[in-house]
Scaffold this motif. Structure first.
Motif, mmCIF file in Angstrom:
data_model
loop_
_atom_site.group_PDB
_atom_site.id
_atom_site.type_symbol
_atom_site.label_atom_id
_atom_site.label_comp_id
_atom_site.label_asym_id
_atom_site.label_seq_id
_atom_site.Cartn_x
_atom_site.Cartn_y
_atom_site.Cartn_z
ATOM 1 N N GLY A 30 30.783 40.324 29.843
ATOM 2 C CA GLY A 30 31.601 40.406 31.049
ATOM 3 C C GLY A 30 31.592 41.799 31.625
ATOM 4 O O GLY A 30 31.321 42.756 30.923
ATOM 5 N N THR A 31 31.895 41.870 32.929
ATOM 6 C CA THR A 31 31.956 43.167 33.595
ATOM 7 C C THR A 31 33.275 43.307 34.313
ATOM 8 O O THR A 31 33.742 42.358 34.937
ATOM 9 N N GLU A 32 33.874 44.492 34.225
ATOM 10 C CA GLU A 32 35.070 44.791 35.017
ATOM 11 C C GLU A 32 34.709 45.921 35.944
ATOM 12 O O GLU A 32 34.120 46.902 35.499
ATOM 13 N N LEU A 33 35.069 45.785 37.204
ATOM 14 C CA LEU A 33 34.798 46.867 38.138
ATOM 15 C C LEU A 33 36.007 47.071 39.023
ATOM 16 O O LEU A 33 36.619 46.101 39.452
ATOM 17 N N THR A 34 36.346 48.322 39.298
ATOM 18 C CA THR A 34 37.405 48.617 40.261
ATOM 19 C C THR A 34 36.738 49.402 41.378
ATOM 20 O O THR A 34 36.168 50.455 41.130
ATOM 21 N N PHE A 35 36.755 48.855 42.582
ATOM 22 C CA PHE A 35 36.033 49.496 43.669
ATOM 23 C C PHE A 35 36.906 49.576 44.908
ATOM 24 O O PHE A 35 37.905 48.871 45.045
ATOM 25 N N GLU A 36 36.472 50.433 45.817
ATOM 26 C CA GLU A 36 37.219 50.617 47.051
ATOM 27 C C GLU A 36 36.565 49.806 48.154
ATOM 28 O O GLU A 36 35.346 49.824 48.316
ATOM 29 N N LEU A 37 37.393 49.096 48.908
ATOM 30 C CA LEU A 37 36.881 48.278 50.000
ATOM 31 C C LEU A 37 37.384 48.882 51.305
ATOM 32 O O LEU A 37 38.571 48.802 51.609
ATOM 33 N N PRO A 38 36.517 49.538 52.085
ATOM 34 C CA PRO A 38 36.989 50.172 53.324
ATOM 35 C C PRO A 38 37.436 49.119 54.336
ATOM 36 O O PRO A 38 37.139 47.933 54.179
ATOM 37 N N ASP A 39 38.151 49.565 55.380
ATOM 38 C CA ASP A 39 38.640 48.601 56.365
ATOM 39 C C ASP A 39 37.462 47.983 57.100
ATOM 40 O O ASP A 39 36.447 48.619 57.307
ATOM 41 N N ASN A 40 37.664 46.741 57.527
ATOM 42 C CA ASN A 40 36.629 45.984 58.244
ATOM 43 C C ASN A 40 35.338 45.872 57.448
ATOM 44 O O ASN A 40 34.267 45.818 58.023
ATOM 45 N N ASP A 41 35.429 45.842 56.155
ATOM 46 C CA ASP A 41 34.209 45.793 55.360
ATOM 47 C C ASP A 41 34.209 44.585 54.442
ATOM 48 O O ASP A 41 35.241 43.991 54.153
ATOM 49 N N LYS A 42 33.028 44.238 53.988
ATOM 50 C CA LYS A 42 32.872 43.119 53.070
ATOM 51 C C LYS A 42 32.000 43.610 51.923
ATOM 52 O O LYS A 42 31.055 44.366 52.138
ATOM 53 N N GLN A 43 32.359 43.233 50.725
ATOM 54 C CA GLN A 43 31.572 43.665 49.568
ATOM 55 C C GLN A 43 31.264 42.442 48.722
ATOM 56 O O GLN A 43 32.163 41.681 48.389
ATOM 57 N N THR A 76 43.481 50.026 56.915
ATOM 58 C CA THR A 76 43.808 50.298 55.517
ATOM 59 C C THR A 76 42.644 49.922 54.628
ATOM 60 O O THR A 76 42.081 48.836 54.755
ATOM 61 N N HIS A 77 42.277 50.810 53.726
ATOM 62 C CA HIS A 77 41.250 50.426 52.777
ATOM 63 C C HIS A 77 41.914 50.031 51.468
ATOM 64 O O HIS A 77 42.940 50.559 51.096
ATOM 65 N N LYS A 78 41.321 49.072 50.821
ATOM 66 C CA LYS A 78 41.935 48.486 49.637
ATOM 67 C C LYS A 78 41.164 48.868 48.382
ATOM 68 O O LYS A 78 39.963 49.073 48.438
ATOM 69 N N ILE A 79 41.890 48.931 47.271
ATOM 70 C CA ILE A 79 41.212 49.124 45.996
ATOM 71 C C ILE A 79 41.359 47.811 45.236
ATOM 72 O O ILE A 79 42.463 47.329 45.010
ATOM 73 N N VAL A 80 40.240 47.196 44.875
ATOM 74 C CA VAL A 80 40.229 45.870 44.266
ATOM 75 C C VAL A 80 39.651 45.955 42.854
ATOM 76 O O VAL A 80 38.651 46.628 42.618
ATOM 77 N N TYR A 81 40.306 45.247 41.930
ATOM 78 C CA TYR A 81 39.809 45.166 40.555
ATOM 79 C C TYR A 81 39.181 43.797 40.392
ATOM 80 O O TYR A 81 39.776 42.782 40.747
ATOM 81 N N LEU A 82 37.972 43.752 39.842
ATOM 82 C CA LEU A 82 37.272 42.484 39.651
ATOM 83 C C LEU A 82 36.840 42.371 38.201
ATOM 84 O O LEU A 82 36.314 43.327 37.623
ATOM 85 N N GLU A 83 37.072 41.192 37.603
ATOM 86 C CA GLU A 83 36.530 40.958 36.270
ATOM 87 C C GLU A 83 35.719 39.674 36.313
ATOM 88 O O GLU A 83 36.220 38.637 36.742
ATOM 89 N N PHE A 84 34.479 39.763 35.895
ATOM 90 C CA PHE A 84 33.586 38.611 35.927
ATOM 91 C C PHE A 84 33.140 38.346 34.499
ATOM 92 O O PHE A 84 32.398 39.137 33.941
ATOM 93 N N ARG A 85 33.633 37.247 33.909
ATOM 94 C CA ARG A 85 33.265 36.946 32.525
ATOM 95 C C ARG A 85 32.389 35.708 32.528
ATOM 96 O O ARG A 85 32.693 34.733 33.202
ATOM 97 N N HIS A 86 31.343 35.716 31.769
ATOM 98 C CA HIS A 86 30.510 34.515 31.690
ATOM 99 C C HIS A 86 29.883 34.400 30.323
ATOM 100 O O HIS A 86 29.674 35.388 29.618
ATOM 101 N N GLY A 87 29.595 33.184 29.951
ATOM 102 C CA GLY A 87 28.889 32.928 28.705
ATOM 103 C C GLY A 87 29.758 33.193 27.496
ATOM 104 O O GLY A 87 30.962 33.357 27.575
ATOM 105 N N ASP A 88 29.124 33.242 26.385
ATOM 106 C CA ASP A 88 29.828 33.501 25.131
ATOM 107 C C ASP A 88 29.547 34.917 24.673
ATOM 108 O O ASP A 88 28.565 35.516 25.061
#
Lengths: 218, 207
Positions: free
Chosen positions: B18-31, B102-114
């Motif tokens: 699994g991966t955890e990432l915390t990234f910044e999402l600027p305004d009017n942006d898509k990631q 406003t820019h947002k800070i988003v935390y994402l965790e993506f877990r897969h498999g065993d």
């Protein structure tokens, strides 16, 4: 006798390591990731880049000559690592202060032609704390049995949990200071503003009264 | 033996759990983040908005054939689980396009498999002794503890950014209101004086 492991080795060398998530990045774009970690925690980051090839309309497996610049800042915004790596790279650092560390990546490409398609695919994997430990290596170095290795893994996990708890105590203190500071400010400003209102009201009335008396209207 | 050792060394480079990432999402942006998955693999996506504006973000997940698996607007945090029906590249996208500054800070965790076994020799087919199965149970519980700590760390970060934001706003408005009070207080008196001075002057002129 030796051919089987060698064969396995060759097979693994041929299979590309598939890292986790990937994302696209522009040429001058800087992508930053934040890692909030306790102190004395090791972080290992691995990345792999692929460039869009217009001729084959696909991503090339690896890009020679293209590098990524990695910059890591500690919670006091001091740069602790600022290095150029190749198209596949591995960076590692250990935190000395607890808090939010920022890992920034941007490509060092100066040639516009390389980014003609505008897309660079970056595979990124960041592992923190006990996930950075390489257990097969530890088992070989310290000659541990399977059971001993399992117990070692549990010890590492518990150590990381303990570090995180210490960090939580430190964070809670900061949060409490901010809340108390807000509380103080609200209290003092309310009192000050009430006093200013009363004083202004009294001054206005007195001033106007003396003004009207002077103008012989009262 | 050397070959085995070397192959053991190479074997640590494997499919990540699994991966955890915390990234910044600027305004009017898509990631967007992409992950290549096999068929019949269960994956979990957890995301939380830690700071910025109204602490919300749009999120959608698509499968390799561009079918939308999950689509939510303006969520502060959510969890999504799915078992893949086909092999291919799955996409998770976060959009801050509804926000203008406003820019947002988003935390994402993506877990897969065993999870990978600790050593390649420890496959799930080998029978475990009581000690080993105790170790496995403890390991699983500690993982739950670590996840719980991550959850609390994120909630605390969210609360702390809100509190700091509140402090900023209180300071700004206090100073602003004080200045406004003085300006209005003195301004009112000046204006009243100016009314009466004119009238007196015009009265004197007419008589």
């Amino acid at each position: 006798m030796l051919s089987t492991p060698a064969g396995v080795l060759l097979l693994l060398a041929w299979i590309h390591p598939s890292y986790a998530l990937y994302f696209h990045i522009g040429e001058t774009e800087k992508k930053c990731f934040i890692e909030e970690i306790p102190d004395e925690t090791m972080v290992i980051g691995k990345y792999r880049t692929q460039l869009w090839d217009k001729q084959t309309s696909s991503f090339l497996p690896s890009t020679p000559g293209l590098g990524m610049h990695v910059e890591i800042k500690d919670p006091d915004t001091k740069i602790i690592l600022s290095r150029q790596y190749g198209s596949d790279g591995r960076f590692t650092f250990t935190s000395h202060t607890p808090g939010e560390h920022q890992i920034c990546l941007h490509s060092n490409s100066t040639k516009m032609a390389l980014f003609a398609g505008g897309k660079l695919r970056v595979h990124l994997d960041i592992q923190v704390g006990e996930h950075t430990n390489n257990y097969p290596e530890i088992a070989a170095k310290d000659k541990l049995t399977e059971l001993q290795l399992r117990v070692r893994q549990l010890l590492d996990q518990v150590e990381q949990i303990q570090k995180e708890q210490n960090y939580q105590r430190y964070r809670e203190e900061r949060f409490r200071m901010t809340s108390e500071s807000t509380n103080q400010r609200v209290l003092w400003w309310s009192i000050a503003q009430t006093l200013i209102l009363i004083i202004t009201g009294i001054w206005q009335m007195k001033h106007l009264k003396s003004f009207f008396e002077a103008k012989k209207l009262v | 033996m050397l070959g085995l050792g070397l192959s053991c060394l190479l074997l640590h480079v494997f499919v990540v759990f699994g991966t955890e990432l915390t990234f910044e999402l600027p305004d009017n942006d898509k990631q967007c983040f992409y992950e290549e998955l096999e068929k019949d693999v269960k994956f979990d996506i957890d995301f939380q908005v830690i700071s910025g504006g109204n602490y919300d973000v749009d999120c959608f997940v698509t499968d390799p054939q561009n079918n939308v698996l999950y689509n939510e607007k303006k969520k502060q945090y959510d969890s999504f689980s799915h078992t893949t029906a086909m092999k291919g590249v799955y996409k998770v996208c976060f959009s801050n396009e509804f926000s203008t500054f406003t820019h947002k800070i988003v935390y994402l965790e993506f877990r897969h498999g065993d999870e990978d076994p600790l050593l390649q020799s420890m496959t799930s087919s080998t029978a475990l002794t009581q000690l080993e199965s105790s170790c496995v149970s403890i390991h699983e519980i500690l993982k739950v503890v670590a996840d719980s700590q991550t959850w609390y760390r994120l909630r605390e970060a969210y609360d702390r950014t809100k509190a700091e934001h509140l402090l900023e706003r209180v300071t700004f408005w206090s100073i602003g209101q004080t200045v406004l009070l003085f300006v209005i207080g003195i301004g009112q008196v000046m204006l009243l004086r100016s009314f009466f001075t004119e009238k007196k002057g015009s009265v004197a002129a007419t008589t």
